[in-house]
Design a protein around this motif. Sequence first.
Motif, short mmCIF file in Angstrom:
data_model
loop_
_atom_site.label_atom_id
_atom_site.label_comp_id
_atom_site.label_asym_id
_atom_site.label_seq_id
_atom_site.Cartn_x
_atom_site.Cartn_y
_atom_site.Cartn_z
N PRO A 142 0.79 -1.32 -0.10
CA PRO A 142 -0.03 -0.05 0.08
C PRO A 142 0.80 1.38 -0.02
N GLN A 143 1.95 1.25 0.80
CA GLN A 143 2.63 2.31 0.68
C GLN A 143 3.34 2.68 -0.54
N GLY A 144 3.91 1.74 -1.07
CA GLY A 144 4.40 1.88 -2.65
C GLY A 144 3.48 2.34 -3.54
N VAL A 145 2.41 1.79 -3.47
CA VAL A 145 1.42 2.28 -4.56
C VAL A 145 0.84 3.76 -4.09
N HIS A 146 0.90 4.09 -2.92
CA HIS A 146 0.43 5.30 -2.62
C HIS A 146 1.30 6.55 -2.92
N ALA A 147 2.65 6.23 -2.51
CA ALA A 147 3.62 7.12 -2.90
C ALA A 147 3.97 7.22 -4.54
N ALA A 148 3.70 6.16 -5.23
CA ALA A 148 3.82 6.53 -6.62
C ALA A 148 2.41 7.24 -7.09
N ASP A 149 1.32 7.02 -6.72
CA ASP A 149 0.06 7.78 -6.91
C ASP A 149 0.34 9.35 -6.52
N THR A 150 0.90 9.34 -5.35
CA THR A 150 1.36 10.89 -5.08
C THR A 150 1.97 11.67 -5.83
#
Length: 365
Positions: free
Chosen positions: A280-288
Amino acid sequence: MRVVVVGAGYAGTVAANRLARKAKTAEITVINPRPDFVERVRLHEQIAGTGTAATPLTSMLRRRITTRLDTVDKIGDGEVTFGGGSRLDFDYLFLTMGSTVTPLAGTLLVGTWEGAVRARDALAELPRAGMVTVIGGGLTGIETAAEIAFGRPDLQVTLVGRTIAASLSKGAQERVHTGLYRLGVEIIEDSVVHIDGGTERGGADTVCLQSNRQIASDLTLWAVIGSVPGLAGHSGLQVDAEGRATVDEYLRSVTDPRIFVAGDCAAVRGARAACATALPQGVHAADTLAHMVEGRDPIPYSMGYAGQVLSLGRRDGLMQASRRDDTALRLFIGGRTAAVGKERVCRYAKFGARTATYAWLRAPK
């Protein structure tokens, strides 16, 4: 836009793939010390010889992502400095190195790829009735002891930990004990003080416990979760007491907003080291970052847990339900159903990292 991802574990792989999908013009370089994506949730299978934990990065990363096999010495000021002294510029960087392990002298590591390979080779050389001691009462230690006992029933396996399965509910802890006993694993709830002899020097070890008890061991494995690499602190980023990079609500370093941090090396309140956290953190950072490039406002990171899963050999397991704040509920499932559930969770984690498609619960309000 030049983007560098340091570390190709769950967080780094999913972040690179997600960004490649959402930011078409980004030039993405993934830096990793080895050519493989390692499923840390399968390292116990690698050790026991019941499975493999490595998959070539070429089959995990999208084609337009560049891979560089190297080690990073320092990050900051818009550039990466490698161990050999060369440099690479970046506009944005994702720090996703995961955690590291510092073993007790005389043991072989469980939580790293290199340690798992050495442990597998050492285990294969043990004769019948050989004695294996696994140190660590957490889920990693439990799975390692159970997998070895399942794969090598001719060995004597002992699991040592101050408390076995402390993160689970009382009923689930009792079920774990039952599953281990069925496999013939001896459980000792105690702390290891030191080891005389040492696996790495050949011959049997003497594992000395706090209670003054001593255990003979032909192979001693260290399955205690370690710390994080010192790259963030060495590079001048603000870190917490454990050396994890301090981040804002969008998973950006509070020292340098060009640096996103995800996975074990990110200081996120309430997070535990797990692929269920890293993805989840990897996905969220990329989306950000994708939102920022598009001129959109970033969204604060939010994540809640659903439970924990573990295997007890290939035919038994346990699924522990939890509240979103990760506190265990009384509800759990054991047996073959849980073993199948654990396998599906592992496959979904790898699928998520490769496809950059992953869903999770939001944090409790």
